[in-house]
Design a protein around this motif. Structure first.
Motif, PDB file in Angstrom:
ATOM      1  N   PRO A  98       6.061   2.125 -14.803  1.00  0.00           N
ATOM      2  CA  PRO A  98       6.507   3.035 -13.399  1.00  0.00           C
ATOM      3  C   PRO A  98       4.110   3.126 -13.543  1.00  0.00           C
ATOM      4  CG  PRO A  98       8.456   4.057 -13.973  1.00  0.00           C
ATOM      5  CD  PRO A  98       7.623   3.087 -15.511  1.00  0.00           C
ATOM      6  N   GLY A  99       4.483   3.872 -14.805  1.00  0.00           N
ATOM      7  CA  GLY A  99       2.441   4.236 -14.838  1.00  0.00           C
ATOM      8  C   GLY A  99       1.928   2.838 -15.273  1.00  0.00           C
ATOM      9  N   GLU A 100       1.903   1.751 -15.693  1.00  0.00           N
ATOM     10  CA  GLU A 100       1.363   0.993 -15.931  1.00  0.00           C
ATOM     11  C   GLU A 100       1.096   0.214 -14.419  1.00  0.00           C
ATOM     12  OE1 GLU A 100      -1.107  -2.479 -17.942  1.00  0.00           O
ATOM     13  OE2 GLU A 100      -0.468   0.020 -18.127  1.00  0.00           O
ATOM     14  N   LEU A 101       2.358  -0.057 -13.737  1.00  0.00           N
ATOM     15  CA  LEU A 101       2.441  -0.881 -12.054  1.00  0.00           C
ATOM     16  C   LEU A 101       1.109   0.062 -11.842  1.00  0.00           C
ATOM     17  CD1 LEU A 101       6.493  -0.771 -11.227  1.00  0.00           C
ATOM     18  CD2 LEU A 101       4.457  -3.236 -11.971  1.00  0.00           C
ATOM     19  N   GLU A 102       1.831   1.416 -11.822  1.00  0.00           N
ATOM     20  CA  GLU A 102       0.424   2.248 -10.382  1.00  0.00           C
ATOM     21  C   GLU A 102      -0.872   2.028 -11.012  1.00  0.00           C
ATOM     22  OE1 GLU A 102      -1.005   6.976 -10.382  1.00  0.00           O
ATOM     23  OE2 GLU A 102       1.124   6.266 -10.965  1.00  0.00           O
ATOM     24  N   ARG A 103      -1.464   1.731 -12.589  1.00  0.00           N
ATOM     25  CA  ARG A 103      -2.352   1.580 -12.701  1.00  0.00           C
ATOM     26  C   ARG A 103      -3.170   0.416 -12.528  1.00  0.00           C
ATOM     27  NH1 ARG A 103      -5.548  -1.251 -17.013  1.00  0.00           N
ATOM     28  NH2 ARG A 103      -3.482  -2.375 -17.529  1.00  0.00           N
ATOM     29  N   SER A 105      -1.723  -1.360 -10.137  1.00  0.00           N
ATOM     30  CA  SER A 105      -1.996  -1.758  -8.701  1.00  0.00           C
ATOM     31  C   SER A 105      -2.889  -1.106  -8.117  1.00  0.00           C
ATOM     32  CB  SER A 105      -1.400  -0.598  -7.677  1.00  0.00           C
ATOM     33  OG  SER A 105      -0.119  -0.759  -8.169  1.00  0.00           O
ATOM     34  N   GLU A 106      -4.241  -0.633  -8.390  1.00  0.00           N
ATOM     35  CA  GLU A 106      -5.688  -0.188  -8.453  1.00  0.00           C
ATOM     36  C   GLU A 106      -6.486  -0.953  -8.967  1.00  0.00           C
ATOM     37  OE1 GLU A 106      -6.430   2.468  -6.495  1.00  0.00           O
ATOM     38  OE2 GLU A 106      -4.568   3.328  -6.238  1.00  0.00           O
ATOM     39  N   ASP A 117       6.048  -6.362  -1.593  1.00  0.00           N
ATOM     40  CA  ASP A 117       6.772  -5.836  -2.601  1.00  0.00           C
ATOM     41  C   ASP A 117       6.184  -6.597  -3.828  1.00  0.00           C
ATOM     42  OD1 ASP A 117       7.903  -3.956  -1.650  1.00  0.00           O
ATOM     43  OD2 ASP A 117       9.275  -5.199  -0.626  1.00  0.00           O
TER      44      ASP A 117
END
Length: 140
Positions: A98-103, A105-106, A117
């Motif tokens: 999840p943290g990597e996905l958030e990063r 995404s930016e 999705d």
């Protein structure tokens, strides 16, 4: 042996520098036991891995998740018969942290196709090779 000054092998750092200059490459993988090549837009991550953003239900994701693939990008000038080609070989995995996905995404690549999705696929840069051809218009 013939010495050709127009051909030069590239080291890893030079390969990565050149890869960062182009937006399109090709994923080379196996589909139904046959070779397949798919052009994709991409970005390099800070760890030098190749990042793709694609549809989670794509044939590509199903074919490459957890598998060793090759990724190739190049740039050529037909007039001068010069250019370069870089190949990255490594394991492709769908990013699930999840943290990597958030990063990503930016800062990760955006898809040139509209996606619902999307997922990120990371190709580890386990082996990076490249070559440069310095030709001239007068080459035979």
């Amino acid at each position: 042996m013939f010495q050709n000054d127009a051909f030069r092998a590239l080291d890893r750092q030079e390969c990565l520098r050149l890869l960062a200059k182009v937006p399109i490459g090709r994923v080379v993988y196996t589909r139904q036991a046959l070779p397949a090549v798919l052009p994709v837009n991409f970005a390099l991550d800070t760890d030098a891995s190749v990042l793709l953003r694609t549809s989670p239900d794509s044939d590509l994701v199903r074919a490459i998740d957890g598998v060793v693939v090759a990724f190739e990008a190049d740039e050529f000038d037909a007039d001068t018969r010069s250019g370069w080609s870089v190949v990255v070989t490594g394991r492709a995995t769908v990013v699930t942290d999840p943290g990597e996905l958030e990063r990503l995404s930016e800062v990760g690549p955006t898809s040139w196709m509209p996606l619902r999705d999307p997922v990120f696929v990371r190709i580890e840069s386990e082996m990076v090779t490249g070559r440069e051809l310095r030709g001239t218009r007068d080459s035979q």
